[in-house]
Design an enzyme around this catalytic site. Structure first.
Site, PDB file in Angstrom:
ATOM      1  CB  THR A  50      -0.927   0.045   1.234  1.00 53.44           C
ATOM      2  OG1 THR A  50      -0.117   0.068   2.410  1.00 53.44           O
ATOM      3  CG2 THR A  50      -1.868  -1.137   1.273  1.00 53.44           C
ATOM      4  CG  ASP A  51       0.626   4.195  -2.758  1.00 48.79           C
ATOM      5  OD1 ASP A  51       1.687   3.591  -3.009  1.00 48.79           O
ATOM      6  OD2 ASP A  51      -0.227   4.482  -3.618  1.00 48.79           O
ATOM      7  CB  SER A  52       2.516   7.196   2.480  1.00 45.01           C
ATOM      8  OG  SER A  52       2.637   7.823   3.714  1.00 45.01           O
ATOM      9  CB  VAL A  54      -3.248   3.178   1.750  1.00 44.17           C
ATOM     10  CG1 VAL A  54      -4.332   2.206   1.325  1.00 44.17           C
ATOM     11  CG2 VAL A  54      -2.911   4.125   0.620  1.00 44.17           C
TER      12      VAL A  54
END
Length: 73
Positions: A50-52, A54
């Site tokens: 996942t991205d930051s 999320v």
């Protein structure tokens, strides 16, 4: 033995799933907690990244470990 986890988390304080130097990640925190509870080094593998910031409602991960004697599950 291999264990599977189904996780949900608020990703606001994390810089994504995967361990990265110098920042807090979900995988890093999960590994830290599992290592503390199981009293052995634990390295988890997630089903995706996942991205930051999320959030996850259903993240799946697994890890290999031997449950210490006397620890019930």
């Amino acid at each position: 033995m291999r264990y599977f986890l189904h996780l949900a988390y608020n990703g606001t304080p994390y810089h994504g799933w995967q361990i990265q130097p110098g920042v807090l990640t979900v995988q890093q925190e999960l590994d830290r907690c599992l290592t503390q509870v199981l009293r052995q080094p634990v390295y988890s593998l997630g089903s995706g990244r996942t991205d930051s910031g999320v959030h996850a409602s259903h993240q799946v991960a697994h890890f290999d470990a031997q449950v210490p004697e006397g620890l019930t599950y």
